[in-house]
Design an enzyme around this catalytic site. Structure first.
Site, PDB file in Angstrom:
ATOM      1  N   ARG A 219       0.868  -1.180   0.000  1.00 11.84           N
ATOM      2  CA  ARG A 219       0.000   0.000   0.000  1.00 11.84           C
ATOM      3  C   ARG A 219       0.903   1.228   0.000  1.00 11.84           C
ATOM      4  O   ARG A 219       1.570   1.517   0.983  1.00 11.84           O
ATOM      5  CB  ARG A 219      -0.888  -0.027   1.242  1.00 11.84           C
ATOM      6  CG  ARG A 219      -1.986   1.017   1.260  1.00 11.84           C
ATOM      7  CD  ARG A 219      -2.627   1.059   2.626  1.00 11.84           C
ATOM      8  NE  ARG A 219      -1.708   1.621   3.608  1.00 11.84           N
ATOM      9  CZ  ARG A 219      -1.737   1.343   4.907  1.00 11.84           C
ATOM     10  NH1 ARG A 219      -2.594   0.501   5.394  1.00 11.84           N
ATOM     11  NH2 ARG A 219      -0.862   1.905   5.738  1.00 11.84           N
TER      12      ARG A 219
ATOM     13  N   HIS B   4      -3.178   4.764   5.385  1.00  6.04           N
ATOM     14  CA  HIS B   4      -4.503   4.148   5.472  1.00  6.04           C
ATOM     15  C   HIS B   4      -5.562   4.984   4.766  1.00  6.04           C
ATOM     16  O   HIS B   4      -6.429   4.458   4.080  1.00  6.04           O
ATOM     17  CB  HIS B   4      -4.878   3.969   6.944  1.00  6.04           C
ATOM     18  CG  HIS B   4      -6.258   3.441   7.156  1.00  6.04           C
ATOM     19  ND1 HIS B   4      -6.607   2.131   6.884  1.00  6.04           N
ATOM     20  CD2 HIS B   4      -7.389   4.049   7.595  1.00  6.04           C
ATOM     21  CE1 HIS B   4      -7.888   1.955   7.149  1.00  6.04           C
ATOM     22  NE2 HIS B   4      -8.382   3.097   7.584  1.00  6.04           N
TER      23      HIS B   4
ATOM     24  N   TYR C 151       5.368   5.884   9.515  1.00  6.54           N
ATOM     25  CA  TYR C 151       5.844   4.706  10.231  1.00  6.54           C
ATOM     26  C   TYR C 151       6.503   3.698   9.279  1.00  6.54           C
ATOM     27  O   TYR C 151       7.185   2.782   9.715  1.00  6.54           O
ATOM     28  CB  TYR C 151       4.680   4.020  10.958  1.00  6.54           C
ATOM     29  CG  TYR C 151       3.417   3.930  10.131  1.00  6.54           C
ATOM     30  CD1 TYR C 151       3.236   2.901   9.212  1.00  6.54           C
ATOM     31  CD2 TYR C 151       2.411   4.885  10.257  1.00  6.54           C
ATOM     32  CE1 TYR C 151       2.088   2.827   8.434  1.00  6.54           C
ATOM     33  CE2 TYR C 151       1.273   4.816   9.490  1.00  6.54           C
ATOM     34  CZ  TYR C 151       1.105   3.786   8.587  1.00  6.54           C
ATOM     35  OH  TYR C 151      -0.031   3.712   7.814  1.00  6.54           O
TER      36      TYR C 151
END
Length: 428
Positions: free
Chosen positions: A313, A317, A325
């Site tokens: 990805r 999100h 991160y």
């Protein structure tokens, strides 16, 4: 079977790196094999490092490995490959337009991206026949395009415009079309689409048809109870569920391998007694071939298939998540494996199915279509306030629900036979 491209998450103590725990050696315990289409099995290690109250991740391994070639498809023609490539381009450019609309304050709420997952979304949906069913998730906007929704539909939806699929009542991806396109709207509760699509397949079989139904779940969502319940029900009932497990390495900010102990998520097919397959999710040909074969099993009444698509990805999100991160070298590794760049190189330089001029024209046509749809969406009106009270739910008089395929079979009638496929047997 070669070991998985394994990330080993290591928790550390304060202000220092922890020593590595004993190796799991899980692959040596395997007594079964999983069909694996990949031409590359990357190996890298992810370590969690704690400095006081700060936690970060460091990655090491084969991060400079050469990019593998696209695998030759057993089924796709030249024209079909070009069509999938076009859907992937449209998917990528539409999401870029959505990001700009968000930054301009025109989007109501957030936006979820599938950057780096276009091959998985588009090539998988391309394997379905028009009368079959799709249940996309938030990152599968490419699959919506393949099923007939236009970029303007999706952009108006995010802007809550009156002309959007939900008439402005929702400002996210919760929309579908059960009348024409056979698309079940996404469900935010992760995993719940799986039993819904299994139910669709059961309903079709009761009407005398074995069909393929397709949905998706992420590496985090596949840990939910309803995922197990839905897949197990489909397996027991021999329903034509094609489940793509999109292993995109991060469940929000949690590394995937801190969520499960199996080498590959496709191994979970063993417990269900169904075929499990692994594909490179950035290779459209691999994705399509696995989806095509799974759909053929479904149409023959031979039950579900679990396909694990491994990829990255390439954004957070959602648009609010900067994904800080994620170690930068990991992003660089997967950037070199961009699904669109790889497929373009395959079509233009390897197969020579597109000339440079033809490719430029195709890209220009996609951009022209997208610009026209963006202008249409931006110029569309917002819903009238009084429309908010109208039909938030379907009332009995709004339409008549009819069988899609035929009159449902009764208990005394013979429903088309179901048989367990030999492909579900993985034991060596």
């Amino acid at each position: 079977m070669p070991k998985k491209a394994k990330q080993k998450a290591v928790r550390s103590g304060t202000n220092h790196k922890a020593s590595r725990p004993p190796s799991r050696s899980l692959s040596s315990q395997r007594s079964y094999s999983i069909l694996d289409y990949r031409l590359e099995r990357p190996r890298f290690e992810l370590r969690q490092v704690r400095d006081g109250d700060t936690v970060r991740y460091e990655v090491s391994g084969t991060l400079n490995a050469p990019v593998p070639p696209i695998r030759e498809s057993k089924f796709l023609s030249r024209q079909q490959c070009i069509e999938i490539y076009r859907w992937m381009l449209l998917n990528r450019k539409m999401e870029a337009a959505l990001e700009n609309l968000y930054k301009q304050g025109k989007v109501v709420g957030g936006v979820y991206f599938g950057l780096g997952q276009e091959a998985c979304s588009c090539a998988s949906a391309y394997a379905l026949q028009p009368e079959e069913w799709l249940g996309p998730m938030i990152r599968n906007q490419g699959s919506l395009l393949v099923r007939g929704f236009s970029p303007r539909d999706i952009m108006m939806q995010y802007m809550a415009k009156a002309g959007s699929p939900t008439k402005g009542r929702d400002a996210s991806s919760h929309f579908g079309d059960i009348e024409i396109r056979n698309v079940v709207a996404p469900i935010s509760t992760l995993g719940d689409l799986i039993p819904v699509l299994a139910g669709v397949a059961l309903g079709a079989r009761m009407q005398g048809r074995n069909i393929a139904v397709m949905t998706y779940i992420g590496d985090g969502g596949q840990s939910t109870g309803v995922t197990y319940e839905g897949v197990n029900f489909a397996a027991v009932q021999n329903l034509g569920l094609v489940l793509f497990v999109e292993n995109n390495l991060w469940g929000y900010s949690t590394p995937a391998d801190m969520q499960f102990r199996v080498e590959d998520l496709a191994e979970r097919a063993i417990a269900y007694g169904i075929p499990g397959v692994i594909v490179d999710g950035t290779d459209a040909c691999q994705v399509y071939d696995a989806a095509h074969e799974a759909c053929e099993l479904a149409r023959r009444g031979e039950g579900p298939t679990l396909i694990e698509a491994k990829m990255m990805r390439m954004k957070g999100h959602a648009i609010h998540d900067a994904a800080e991160y994620v170690p930068k070298p990991l992003f660089e590794y997967w950037k070199k494996r961009d699904p669109i760049a790889r497929f373009e190189n395959y079509l233009v330089k390897v197969k020579k199915w597109l000339t440079g001029t033809e490719n430029e024209k195709l890209i220009a046509d996609v951009e022209a279509q997208l610009e026209a749809d963006r202008e249409f969406a931006v110029a569309s009106p917002m819903p009238e306030p009084e429309s908010a009270t109208g039909r938030p739910y379907c009332d009995p008089s709004c339409h008549e629900i009819k069988p899609k395929y035929a009159a449902p079979k009764t208990r005394t009638e013979r429903i088309s036979s179901t048989r367990r496929t030999d492909a579900a047997v993985h034991l060596k």
